[in-house]
Motif scaffolding. Structure first.
Motif, PDB file in Angstrom:
ATOM      1  N   SER A 106      27.560  70.733  39.224  1.00 28.49           N
ATOM      2  CA  SER A 106      28.792  71.468  39.537  1.00 28.49           C
ATOM      3  C   SER A 106      29.690  71.647  38.324  1.00 28.49           C
ATOM      4  CB  SER A 106      29.566  70.743  40.644  1.00 28.49           C
ATOM      5  OG  SER A 106      30.185  69.555  40.151  1.00 28.49           O
ATOM      6  N   LEU A 107      29.458  70.869  37.278  1.00 29.73           N
ATOM      7  CA  LEU A 107      30.284  70.957  36.066  1.00 29.73           C
ATOM      8  C   LEU A 107      29.877  72.120  35.177  1.00 29.73           C
ATOM      9  CD1 LEU A 107      30.393  67.134  35.336  1.00 29.73           C
ATOM     10  CD2 LEU A 107      32.301  68.558  36.108  1.00 29.73           C
ATOM     11  N   GLN A 108      28.878  72.859  35.589  1.00 28.22           N
ATOM     12  CA  GLN A 108      28.404  74.059  34.879  1.00 28.22           C
ATOM     13  C   GLN A 108      28.051  73.743  33.412  1.00 28.22           C
ATOM     14  OE1 GLN A 108      31.761  76.761  35.781  1.00 28.22           O
ATOM     15  NE2 GLN A 108      30.374  77.811  37.189  1.00 28.22           N
ATOM     16  N   PRO A 109      27.193  72.766  33.210  1.00 33.73           N
ATOM     17  CA  PRO A 109      26.822  72.418  31.833  1.00 33.73           C
ATOM     18  C   PRO A 109      25.909  73.462  31.215  1.00 33.73           C
ATOM     19  CG  PRO A 109      25.472  71.190  33.380  1.00 33.73           C
ATOM     20  CD  PRO A 109      26.491  71.937  34.206  1.00 33.73           C
ATOM     21  N   ASP A 110      25.972  73.566  29.899  1.00 35.04           N
ATOM     22  CA  ASP A 110      24.980  74.345  29.167  1.00 35.04           C
ATOM     23  C   ASP A 110      23.711  73.527  28.963  1.00 35.04           C
ATOM     24  OD1 ASP A 110      26.578  76.738  28.650  1.00 35.04           O
ATOM     25  OD2 ASP A 110      27.796  75.419  27.388  1.00 35.04           O
ATOM     26  N   ILE A 111      23.884  72.206  28.856  1.00 34.31           N
ATOM     27  CA  ILE A 111      22.754  71.309  28.646  1.00 34.31           C
ATOM     28  C   ILE A 111      23.109  69.959  29.255  1.00 34.31           C
ATOM     29  CG2 ILE A 111      23.569  70.504  26.365  1.00 34.31           C
ATOM     30  CD1 ILE A 111      20.597  70.526  25.474  1.00 34.31           C
ATOM     31  N   ILE A 112      22.110  69.267  29.802  1.00 34.44           N
ATOM     32  CA  ILE A 112      22.300  67.932  30.379  1.00 34.44           C
ATOM     33  C   ILE A 112      21.462  66.942  29.587  1.00 34.44           C
ATOM     34  CG2 ILE A 112      22.022  66.492  32.431  1.00 34.44           C
ATOM     35  CD1 ILE A 112      22.376  69.005  34.127  1.00 34.44           C
ATOM     36  N   LEU A 113      22.074  65.832  29.199  1.00 33.53           N
ATOM     37  CA  LEU A 113      21.415  64.824  28.384  1.00 33.53           C
ATOM     38  C   LEU A 113      21.420  63.489  29.113  1.00 33.53           C
ATOM     39  CD1 LEU A 113      23.002  65.799  24.947  1.00 33.53           C
ATOM     40  CD2 LEU A 113      20.829  66.587  25.940  1.00 33.53           C
ATOM     41  N   LEU A 114      20.249  62.872  29.227  1.00 32.81           N
ATOM     42  CA  LEU A 114      20.076  61.586  29.897  1.00 32.81           C
ATOM     43  C   LEU A 114      19.811  60.523  28.842  1.00 32.81           C
ATOM     44  CD1 LEU A 114      17.709  62.736  32.810  1.00 32.81           C
ATOM     45  CD2 LEU A 114      20.203  62.825  32.705  1.00 32.81           C
ATOM     46  N   LEU A 115      20.593  59.439  28.866  1.00 32.17           N
ATOM     47  CA  LEU A 115      20.576  58.480  27.754  1.00 32.17           C
ATOM     48  C   LEU A 115      19.858  57.176  28.059  1.00 32.17           C
ATOM     49  CD1 LEU A 115      24.147  58.955  26.239  1.00 32.17           C
ATOM     50  CD2 LEU A 115      22.019  60.165  25.739  1.00 32.17           C
ATOM     51  N   GLY A 116      18.978  57.164  29.077  1.00 29.28           N
ATOM     52  CA  GLY A 116      18.121  56.008  29.273  1.00 29.28           C
ATOM     53  C   GLY A 116      18.602  55.012  30.314  1.00 29.28           C
ATOM     54  N   ASP A 117      17.751  54.004  30.574  1.00 25.56           N
ATOM     55  CA  ASP A 117      17.964  52.961  31.578  1.00 25.56           C
ATOM     56  C   ASP A 117      18.117  53.567  32.975  1.00 25.56           C
ATOM     57  OD1 ASP A 117      17.610  50.904  29.836  1.00 25.56           O
ATOM     58  OD2 ASP A 117      19.636  50.086  29.996  1.00 25.56           O
ATOM     59  N   TYR A 118      16.999  54.104  33.461  1.00 19.25           N
ATOM     60  CA  TYR A 118      16.961  54.715  34.779  1.00 19.25           C
ATOM     61  C   TYR A 118      16.636  53.686  35.861  1.00 19.25           C
ATOM     62  CZ  TYR A 118      16.496  58.400  31.400  1.00 19.25           C
ATOM     63  OH  TYR A 118      16.713  59.205  30.308  1.00 19.25           O
ATOM     64  N   VAL A 119      16.058  52.566  35.464  1.00 17.69           N
ATOM     65  CA  VAL A 119      15.535  51.594  36.425  1.00 17.69           C
ATOM     66  C   VAL A 119      16.487  50.412  36.610  1.00 17.69           C
ATOM     67  CG1 VAL A 119      13.170  52.242  35.870  1.00 17.69           C
ATOM     68  CG2 VAL A 119      14.263  50.351  34.637  1.00 17.69           C
ATOM     69  N   MET A 120      16.165  49.597  37.574  1.00 16.03           N
ATOM     70  CA  MET A 120      17.011  48.453  37.925  1.00 16.03           C
ATOM     71  C   MET A 120      17.248  47.545  36.723  1.00 16.03           C
ATOM     72  SD  MET A 120      16.543  45.707  41.050  1.00 16.03           S
ATOM     73  CE  MET A 120      15.175  44.762  40.345  1.00 16.03           C
ATOM     74  N   GLY A 121      18.501  47.189  36.507  1.00 18.73           N
ATOM     75  CA  GLY A 121      18.848  46.263  35.440  1.00 18.73           C
ATOM     76  C   GLY A 121      19.463  44.989  35.953  1.00 18.73           C
ATOM     77  N   VAL A 122      19.946  45.012  37.199  1.00 14.11           N
ATOM     78  CA  VAL A 122      20.579  43.842  37.784  1.00 14.11           C
ATOM     79  C   VAL A 122      19.526  42.785  38.093  1.00 14.11           C
ATOM     80  CG1 VAL A 122      20.419  44.574  40.209  1.00 14.11           C
ATOM     81  CG2 VAL A 122      22.339  43.172  39.466  1.00 14.11           C
ATOM     82  N   SER A 123      19.924  41.522  38.059  1.00 16.47           N
ATOM     83  CA  SER A 123      18.999  40.436  38.390  1.00 16.47           C
ATOM     84  C   SER A 123      18.453  40.634  39.795  1.00 16.47           C
ATOM     85  CB  SER A 123      19.730  39.094  38.305  1.00 16.47           C
ATOM     86  OG  SER A 123      18.916  38.048  38.799  1.00 16.47           O
ATOM     87  N   PRO A 124      17.138  40.427  39.999  1.00 16.66           N
ATOM     88  CA  PRO A 124      16.540  40.651  41.320  1.00 16.66           C
ATOM     89  C   PRO A 124      17.207  39.860  42.440  1.00 16.66           C
ATOM     90  CG  PRO A 124      14.827  40.399  39.659  1.00 16.66           C
ATOM     91  CD  PRO A 124      16.128  40.079  38.984  1.00 16.66           C
ATOM     92  N   ARG A 125      17.840  38.752  42.104  1.00 14.17           N
ATOM     93  CA  ARG A 125      18.494  37.957  43.149  1.00 14.17           C
ATOM     94  C   ARG A 125      19.680  38.680  43.782  1.00 14.17           C
ATOM     95  NH1 ARG A 125      20.757  33.047  39.525  1.00 14.17           N
ATOM     96  NH2 ARG A 125      18.822  33.534  38.434  1.00 14.17           N
ATOM     97  N   TYR A 126      20.187  39.720  43.066  1.00 10.58           N
ATOM     98  CA  TYR A 126      21.340  40.461  43.572  1.00 10.58           C
ATOM     99  C   TYR A 126      20.965  41.836  44.107  1.00 10.58           C
ATOM    100  CZ  TYR A 126      23.791  36.906  40.845  1.00 10.58           C
ATOM    101  OH  TYR A 126      24.230  35.712  40.323  1.00 10.58           O
ATOM    102  N   ALA A 127      19.687  42.136  44.201  1.00  5.55           N
ATOM    103  CA  ALA A 127      19.231  43.437  44.678  1.00  5.55           C
ATOM    104  C   ALA A 127      18.446  43.266  45.967  1.00  5.55           C
ATOM    105  CB  ALA A 127      18.362  44.114  43.628  1.00  5.55           C
TER     106      ALA A 127
END
Length: 267
Positions: A47-68
């Motif tokens: 919706s922000l009408q970007p010209d380009i979208i950039l993804l900077l990493g860490d797509y997966v779970m980072g929280v300790s498994p005990r809290y997920a």
């Protein structure tokens, strides 16, 4: 959402404004970053009408498994991100948690959904009504963890820069961790990073007790200018280690690059 408007060094002063939307550190997992929330992030980004979208990493779970309560499979968050759309495309780099989780699966979740991954490579982005620019992405600086605080990266900044011809076109550099900034050469117009979550917790009058950077608060968050070189560090969207954010709101970043007053910040 956080907005920046700037004309970084070596960017053409007569250029058509370029709108960049930056999404960093999603850390998909239940219940803190379910696919429903990722879908919302995608919708807001588009919706922000970007010209380009950039993804900077860490797509997966980072929280300790005990809290997920559960993971979000790579194929699921990858399918959600496939709905990101911009005229100049959506481009990605990988983060340290992507490597620790299983880099081949993460890379496939992006590439199979039409999102190219830059790893010590650069691509020339050609705009229809604006200047061409080089988009470069580094391999992760903490890709292999041998013990807590001991890492080996797969980043190759000299090799990446050597592959970019000195053709006068400006360079945008994507790097998951901001610590590389001390060695980024002057020819880079703007460096974009994530990883720190802005400290994830920022205490009044003190700042973040943990910055996740070897340089403390120097590179923890925001627009950093040193020696005429510019870097923007995103506070990210998800959580890592502990499911807590305090004083650092999750953010999508909007960057308008161009001459001053050339494009309204709010449209």
């Amino acid at each position: 959402m956080t907005r920046y408007k700037l004309l970084p060094p070596r960017w053409p002063t007569t250029a058509k404004p370029l709108r960049i939307v930056v999404v960093a550190d999603i850390h998909a997992c239940e219940p803190w970053m379910p696919v429903s929330r990722i879908d919302e992030i995608v919708g807001v980004s588009n919706s922000l009408q970007p010209d380009i979208i950039l993804l900077l990493g860490d797509y997966v779970m980072g929280v300790s498994p005990r809290y997920a309560t559960g993971i979000v499979p790579d194929t699921v968050w990858g399918n959600s991100l496939s709905k990101l759309t911009a005229p100049l495309g959506c481009h990605a780099i990988l983060g340290n948690h992507d490597w620790w989780h299983g880099v081949d699966s993460v890379r496939a979740a992006l590439v199979d959904n039409g999102i190219p991954v830059l790893e010590n490579t650069a691509t020339l982005i050609r705009q229809q009504d604006g200047p061409a620019f080089w988009l470069a992405g580094l391999g992760d600086q903490r890709a292999m963890q041998f013990s807590r605080g001991v890492y080996k990266g797969v980043d190759d900044l000299p090799g990446t820069m050597a592959a970019i011809p000195d053709d006068g076109n400006p360079i945008l550099l994507l790097a998951h961790e901001p610590d590389i900034f001390i060695t980024v050469p002057d020819r880079v117009s703007l460096t974009l990073c994530g990883h720190t979550h802005g400290g994830q917790v920022r205490l009044p009058f003190i700042g973040p007790p943990i910055s996740n950077s070897a340089y403390g608060q120097r590179f923890a968050y925001g627009h950093v200018v040193e020696g005429g070189r510019h870097m923007i560090v995103s506070g990210g969207l998800g959580v890592s280690w502990l499911p807590v954010r305090f004083g650092v709101s999750p953010e999508i970043i909007v960057i308008d690059i161009g001459p001053k007053n050339s494009r309204p910040v709010d449209e």
